[in-house]
Design a protein around this motif. Structure first.
Motif, PDB file in Angstrom:
ATOM      1  N   UNK A 271       0.815  -1.212   0.000  1.00  0.00           N
ATOM      2  CA  UNK A 271       0.000   0.000   0.000  1.00  0.00           C
ATOM      3  C   UNK A 271       0.848   1.260   0.000  1.00  0.00           C
ATOM      4  N   UNK A 272       2.055   1.172   0.540  1.00  0.00           N
ATOM      5  CA  UNK A 272       2.943   2.333   0.558  1.00  0.00           C
ATOM      6  C   UNK A 272       3.627   2.519  -0.796  1.00  0.00           C
ATOM      7  N   UNK A 273       3.944   1.428  -1.467  1.00  0.00           N
ATOM      8  CA  UNK A 273       4.702   1.508  -2.720  1.00  0.00           C
ATOM      9  C   UNK A 273       3.795   1.842  -3.905  1.00  0.00           C
ATOM     10  N   UNK A 274       2.668   1.143  -4.021  1.00  0.00           N
ATOM     11  CA  UNK A 274       1.791   1.383  -5.175  1.00  0.00           C
ATOM     12  C   UNK A 274       0.573   2.223  -4.808  1.00  0.00           C
ATOM     13  N   UNK A 281      -5.321  -3.810  -2.489  1.00  0.00           N
ATOM     14  CA  UNK A 281      -6.223  -4.850  -1.973  1.00  0.00           C
ATOM     15  C   UNK A 281      -6.149  -6.101  -2.846  1.00  0.00           C
ATOM     16  N   UNK A 282      -6.093  -5.902  -4.165  1.00  0.00           N
ATOM     17  CA  UNK A 282      -6.010  -7.042  -5.084  1.00  0.00           C
ATOM     18  C   UNK A 282      -4.726  -7.820  -4.871  1.00  0.00           C
ATOM     19  N   UNK A 365      12.433  -0.113  -3.885  1.00  0.00           N
ATOM     20  CA  UNK A 365      11.193  -0.557  -3.250  1.00  0.00           C
ATOM     21  C   UNK A 365      10.343  -1.412  -4.191  1.00  0.00           C
ATOM     22  N   UNK A 366      10.149  -0.947  -5.404  1.00  0.00           N
ATOM     23  CA  UNK A 366       9.348  -1.721  -6.361  1.00  0.00           C
ATOM     24  C   UNK A 366      10.030  -3.025  -6.743  1.00  0.00           C
ATOM     25  N   UNK A 367      11.337  -3.049  -7.044  1.00  0.00           N
ATOM     26  CA  UNK A 367      11.990  -4.339  -7.317  1.00  0.00           C
ATOM     27  C   UNK A 367      11.863  -5.329  -6.166  1.00  0.00           C
TER      28      UNK A 367
END
Length: 406
Positions: A271-274, A281-282, A365-367
């Motif tokens: 929730x923090x990254x995207x 939630x998905x 963070x995303x990786x």
């Protein structure tokens, strides 16, 4: 480093460049982390997270357990001593466990605590990585020495990771949660399911890194483990609620808001990254579904898979993940390596080492999030593969014996 685990042992020749290069890199990273650890612990001892843990039971004992969650009471004293604005958020159980240390001078308590959590990491490694060696003939001893070398290398790889060493330096409680998971695994392998569940209950002191592990074990039909977990957790939850009351819960929610709005504080949660909302939630629902599938599909003997899936799934679901909580991925990897997984799984672990080391950087963070998702998906495939290749033991009549729930 997982690839080194799979490499054939027994050669007495000089190490090749393929082996020496990653070992050299690990040694350099380890040395750098040691310097950072010493600098952080010795130069800024009161800025460590452990000071928060040490202060909370002192306030709770003197003024009531609800007051350790009161930002108006807790933060002024914390700021006066450390300059930090991070409130206490762990359950009362953790404060009660730390009460003996809180009665000691802070420096003494810090030394004891740091030695303890470092010991927790060694216990985790010993339980999940170290394998008992059979009685060996002379020609086989070289192979055993090589295996021991790979096991030590995996410990070095963990200590070369920034999230692991940062958690140790800050005095974080993550390693205590992970040692509870590792000891639960160890007890389950020794057919002590009820005791395993009681030990697993220790994850309540910081549940976000492992709260799906009991759910995964329930899906894996480990009913006695879950019974032991419930027998310990329910009384702890009841006592905690009685100790802090409604006021303590309100104070805790206020402290959570303070923490989330702390300037410069970064989280590693989905929730923090995207961002919060439907996508997060998905992802959380997909992570729960994958965790349950791995736990249900995996052969009953492969207790490593539901525990590893529970650890990864927890990180993908909880909204509160800090960089040191990512140490749970190391434990999950160690458990999976015990199954001698296919090369595509070990290749993922090797590739994933890089973003995990850089996990505190904004660009990583995303990786890291993608690594967690890929790791969990790989367990889905691994569970399917092992379910097909590992057949239930056959009786003399040719019929499969029933699998008993542990």
């Amino acid at each position: 480093m997982a690839a080194l685990w799979r490499k054939a042992a027994g050669s007495r020749s000089a190490p090749s460049l393929r082996t020496a290069a990653p070992v050299t890199v690990l040694l350099v990273l380890f040395a750098y982390n040691v310097i950072q650890y010493v600098t952080l612990v010795f130069q800024t001892p009161r800025q460590l997270d452990f000071y928060v843990f040490w202060l909370a039971p002192r306030i709770g004992l003197a003024q009531g357990w609800a007051q350790m969650y009161n930002p108006g009471r807790f933060l002024p004293e914390l700021v006066a001593q450390t300059g930090n604005w991070l409130p206490y958020l762990n359950p009362p159980v953790f404060a009660w466990l730390l009460l003996p240390l809180s009665l000691l001078p802070y420096g003494v308590a810090l030394v004891i605590w740091n030695a303890f959590i470092l010991g927790c990491l060694v216990v985790i490694w010993r339980v999940t990585v170290w394998r008992a060696a059979p009685t060996l003939t002379l020609p086989q001893r070289g192979r055993d020495i090589a295996q021991r070398g790979r096991e030590i290398l995996l410990l070095l790889a963990a200590l070369a990771l920034y999230p692991v060493v940062l958690g140790l330096a800050l005095g974080q409680v993550t390693m205590v949660v992970l040692v509870a998971v590792a000891l639960c695994y160890w007890l389950m392998r020794r057919d002590r399911p009820l005791l395993a569940g009681l030990v697993l209950a220790l994850i309540v002191i910081k549940p976000q890194a492992a709260f799906l592990v009991p759910v995964a074990l329930l899906a894996a039909r480990r009913y006695r483990v879950c019974l032991g977990f419930a027998l310990a957790v329910i009384p702890m939850a009841a006592l905690s609620l009685l100790a802090v009351g409604r006021q303590g819960i309100d104070y805790w929610l206020a402290s959570v808001a303070v923490n989330y709005n702390h300037p410069g504080f970064k989280f590693n949660s989905v929730s923090w990254i995207i961002g919060p909302g439907v996508p997060a939630i998905a992802v959380g629902l997909a992570a729960v579904a994958a965790t349950l599938y791995v736990s249900w599909k995996a052969p009953f003997k492969d207790v490593e898979l539901p525990i590893a899936a529970g650890l990864i799934g927890s990180l993908l679901v909880t909204p509160y993940v800090t960089v040191h909580d990512l140490s749970a991925l190391v434990v999950a990897a160690w458990l999976v390596l015990r199954l001698d997984p296919p090369r595509w799984v070990t290749a993922l672990l090797v590739v994933g080492y890089v973003p995990l080391f850089l996990a505190n950087a904004n660009f990583a963070h995303l990786p890291v999030l993608l690594l967690e998702g890929a790791f969990l998906v790989s367990l889905v495939g691994l569970a399917r593969v092992r379910a097909k290749t590992i057949r239930p033991q056959q009786t003399a009549s040719g019929r499969s014996q029933p699998r008993l729930a542990s």
